[in-house]
Design a protein around this motif. Structure first.
Motif, PDB file in Angstrom:
ATOM      1  N   LEU A   1      34.094  46.199  47.768  1.00 42.40           N
ATOM      2  CA  LEU A   1      35.584  45.903  47.744  1.00 42.40           C
ATOM      3  C   LEU A   1      36.174  45.319  48.885  1.00 42.40           C
ATOM      4  N   THR A   2      35.566  45.770  50.334  1.00 40.31           N
ATOM      5  CA  THR A   2      35.457  45.386  51.591  1.00 40.31           C
ATOM      6  C   THR A   2      35.792  43.981  51.070  1.00 40.31           C
ATOM      7  N   THR A   3      36.882  43.619  51.847  1.00 43.04           N
ATOM      8  CA  THR A   3      37.048  42.238  52.469  1.00 43.04           C
ATOM      9  C   THR A   3      37.796  41.914  53.540  1.00 43.04           C
ATOM     10  N   ALA A   4      37.986  42.516  54.338  1.00 37.81           N
ATOM     11  CA  ALA A   4      38.011  42.740  55.605  1.00 37.81           C
ATOM     12  C   ALA A   4      37.898  43.571  56.761  1.00 37.81           C
ATOM     13  N   PRO A   5      37.539  42.815  57.773  1.00 35.27           N
ATOM     14  CA  PRO A   5      36.303  44.528  59.190  1.00 35.27           C
ATOM     15  C   PRO A   5      38.188  45.476  59.114  1.00 35.27           C
ATOM     16  N   ALA A   6      37.936  46.961  59.584  1.00 32.68           N
ATOM     17  CA  ALA A   6      38.528  48.055  59.193  1.00 32.68           C
ATOM     18  C   ALA A   6      39.453  47.468  60.408  1.00 32.68           C
ATOM     19  N   THR A   7      40.402  48.486  60.127  1.00 27.93           N
ATOM     20  CA  THR A   7      41.662  48.605  60.763  1.00 27.93           C
ATOM     21  C   THR A   7      42.447  49.487  61.416  1.00 27.93           C
ATOM     22  N   GLY A   8      43.059  49.725  62.569  1.00 33.07           N
ATOM     23  CA  GLY A   8      44.158  51.463  62.551  1.00 33.07           C
ATOM     24  C   GLY A   8      45.308  50.511  62.524  1.00 33.07           C
ATOM     25  N   GLN A   9      45.392  49.725  61.974  1.00 33.58           N
ATOM     26  CA  GLN A   9      46.533  49.298  61.922  1.00 33.58           C
ATOM     27  C   GLN A   9      46.823  49.143  60.125  1.00 33.58           C
ATOM     28  N   ALA A  10      47.876  49.160  59.895  1.00 34.71           N
ATOM     29  CA  ALA A  10      48.278  48.962  58.061  1.00 34.71           C
ATOM     30  C   ALA A  10      47.509  48.013  57.550  1.00 34.71           C
ATOM     31  N   PHE A  11      46.944  47.778  56.531  1.00 32.53           N
ATOM     32  CA  PHE A  11      45.888  46.169  55.984  1.00 32.53           C
ATOM     33  C   PHE A  11      46.902  45.244  55.433  1.00 32.53           C
ATOM     34  N   VAL A  12      47.079  44.428  56.408  1.00 34.48           N
ATOM     35  CA  VAL A  12      47.765  42.719  54.733  1.00 34.48           C
ATOM     36  C   VAL A  12      47.029  42.019  55.372  1.00 34.48           C
ATOM     37  N   PRO A  13      47.123  41.664  54.612  1.00 34.50           N
ATOM     38  CA  PRO A  13      45.536  40.269  53.644  1.00 34.50           C
ATOM     39  C   PRO A  13      46.012  39.021  54.486  1.00 34.50           C
ATOM     40  N   THR A  14      44.745  39.045  54.987  1.00 33.97           N
ATOM     41  CA  THR A  14      45.297  37.068  55.420  1.00 33.97           C
ATOM     42  C   THR A  14      45.537  36.109  53.949  1.00 33.97           C
ATOM     43  N   THR A  15      45.218  34.743  53.588  1.00 28.08           N
ATOM     44  CA  THR A  15      44.850  34.151  52.734  1.00 28.08           C
ATOM     45  C   THR A  15      43.044  34.490  52.980  1.00 28.08           C
ATOM     46  N   SER A  16      42.473  33.741  53.752  1.00 25.70           N
ATOM     47  CA  SER A  16      41.259  34.080  53.949  1.00 25.70           C
ATOM     48  C   SER A  16      40.336  35.631  53.375  1.00 25.70           C
ATOM     49  N   GLN A  17      41.101  36.541  53.764  1.00 24.20           N
ATOM     50  CA  GLN A  17      40.545  38.353  53.129  1.00 24.20           C
ATOM     51  C   GLN A  17      40.918  38.104  51.586  1.00 24.20           C
ATOM     52  N   TRP A  18      40.873  37.432  50.637  1.00 24.01           N
ATOM     53  CA  TRP A  18      41.257  37.768  48.899  1.00 24.01           C
ATOM     54  C   TRP A  18      39.295  37.721  48.947  1.00 24.01           C
ATOM     55  N   ALA A  19      39.143  38.174  47.720  1.00 32.83           N
ATOM     56  CA  ALA A  19      37.963  37.848  46.740  1.00 32.83           C
ATOM     57  C   ALA A  19      38.066  38.361  45.739  1.00 32.83           C
ATOM     58  N   THR A  20      37.297  37.395  44.549  1.00 34.20           N
ATOM     59  CA  THR A  20      37.142  37.964  42.986  1.00 34.20           C
ATOM     60  C   THR A  20      36.444  38.303  42.530  1.00 34.20           C
ATOM     61  N   LYS A  21      36.677  38.885  41.470  1.00 28.17           N
ATOM     62  CA  LYS A  21      35.980  39.997  40.949  1.00 28.17           C
ATOM     63  C   LYS A  21      35.846  39.226  39.502  1.00 28.17           C
ATOM     64  N   ARG A  22      34.771  39.479  38.896  1.00 25.15           N
ATOM     65  CA  ARG A  22      34.889  39.398  37.313  1.00 25.15           C
ATOM     66  C   ARG A  22      33.431  40.483  36.263  1.00 25.15           C
ATOM     67  N   TYR A  23      33.852  40.625  35.212  1.00 27.87           N
ATOM     68  CA  TYR A  23      33.275  42.117  35.053  1.00 27.87           C
ATOM     69  C   TYR A  23      33.259  41.276  33.754  1.00 27.87           C
ATOM     70  N   LEU A  24      32.100  41.527  32.809  1.00 27.12           N
ATOM     71  CA  LEU A  24      32.150  41.580  31.137  1.00 27.12           C
ATOM     72  C   LEU A  24      32.750  42.687  30.367  1.00 27.12           C
ATOM     73  N   LEU A  25      33.430  42.205  29.709  1.00 25.93           N
ATOM     74  CA  LEU A  25      34.052  43.211  28.541  1.00 25.93           C
ATOM     75  C   LEU A  25      33.157  43.875  27.599  1.00 25.93           C
ATOM     76  N   PRO A  26      32.947  45.185  27.406  1.00 26.78           N
ATOM     77  CA  PRO A  26      32.533  45.837  25.781  1.00 26.78           C
ATOM     78  C   PRO A  26      33.755  44.958  24.698  1.00 26.78           C
ATOM     79  N   ALA A  27      32.293  44.198  23.472  1.00 26.80           N
ATOM     80  CA  ALA A  27      33.359  44.013  22.404  1.00 26.80           C
ATOM     81  C   ALA A  27      34.566  45.040  21.967  1.00 26.80           C
ATOM     82  N   GLY A  28      35.532  44.949  21.988  1.00 31.30           N
ATOM     83  CA  GLY A  28      36.521  45.684  20.927  1.00 31.30           C
ATOM     84  C   GLY A  28      37.273  46.293  22.548  1.00 31.30           C
ATOM     85  N   THR A  29      36.889  46.187  23.470  1.00 27.65           N
ATOM     86  CA  THR A  29      38.576  46.294  24.889  1.00 27.65           C
ATOM     87  C   THR A  29      39.600  46.576  24.448  1.00 27.65           C
ATOM     88  N   ASN A  30      40.727  46.625  24.512  1.00 28.96           N
ATOM     89  CA  ASN A  30      42.011  45.942  24.111  1.00 28.96           C
ATOM     90  C   ASN A  30      42.209  46.943  25.481  1.00 28.96           C
TER      91      ASN A  30
END
Length: 188
Positions: free
Chosen positions: A136-165
């Motif tokens: 899940l981690t996209t940026a280094p640990a911080t002691g401040q409230a994390f607000v991501p920059t444009t480069s601190q995002w990632a994309t995930k893809r997972y196949l869904l079982p047939a019938g998922t609704n």
């Protein structure tokens, strides 16, 4: 005028008959109405996924949703549930953008659940760990409230079982930091 009508008609026919890239749900969280139409939040605790302005996946948009794990007790869960959608078929996927950084070494998590009966029963699709080096981690640990920059995002893809609704996204607090989700797509 005829040319515009012809192009529009051709595009409509293409979209109707070409299933490649078709999505049952495409939620970008740019609209401040939260939760979006048809989506539901777990309201059993005081903490929920909140809409955030000017913080979107890769900086392409106006908003996202955030689970503030730094203010939530360890073990507290934030749930957001999709509306029911057309049953997934073989090859359909869940695709989404996320951003997360921990505080210290706290291991906040994201569990994604699927349902094939409109949400009466749930089965775990995936568990993503945060911490300093989890999936899940996209940026280094911080002691401040994390607000991501444009480069601190990632994309995930997972196949869904047939019938998922229906899908449920559960952020699980370890008293860490902020987790953001955006651009949730369900389909081919």
């Amino acid at each position: 005028m005829k040319k515009i009508f012809s192009i529009t008609l051709l595009l409509t026919i293409f979209l109707l008959f070409n299933n490649a890239g078709a999505f049952y749900i495409w939620q970008d969280f740019d609209n401040p109405n939260h939760p979006p139409a048809g989506w539901t939040l777990n309201t059993t605790n005081a903490f929920n996924w909140d809409w955030t302005l000017m913080c979107s996946g890769y900086g392409l948009g106006y908003g996202s949703i955030k689970a503030n794990c730094s203010d939530a007790s360890t073990g507290l869960t934030f749930d957001i549930i999709t509306p029911q959608f057309t049953d997934a078929v073989s090859g359909d996927s869940l695709v989404f953008d996320h951003a997360y950084a921990t505080w210290g070494s706290a291991n906040d998590q994201l569990k994604i659940w699927y349902s094939t009966d409109g949400g009466s029963a749930w089965t775990q699709l995936v568990l993503l760990n945060g911490g300093t080096s989890g999936e899940l981690t996209t940026a280094p640990a911080t002691g401040q409230a994390f607000v991501p920059t444009t480069s601190q995002w990632a994309t995930k893809r997972y196949l869904l079982p047939a019938g998922t609704n229906k899908l449920k996204f559960s952020a699980i607090s370890a008293y860490g930091n902020n987790l953001y989700l955006d651009n949730i797509k369900i389909g081919t």
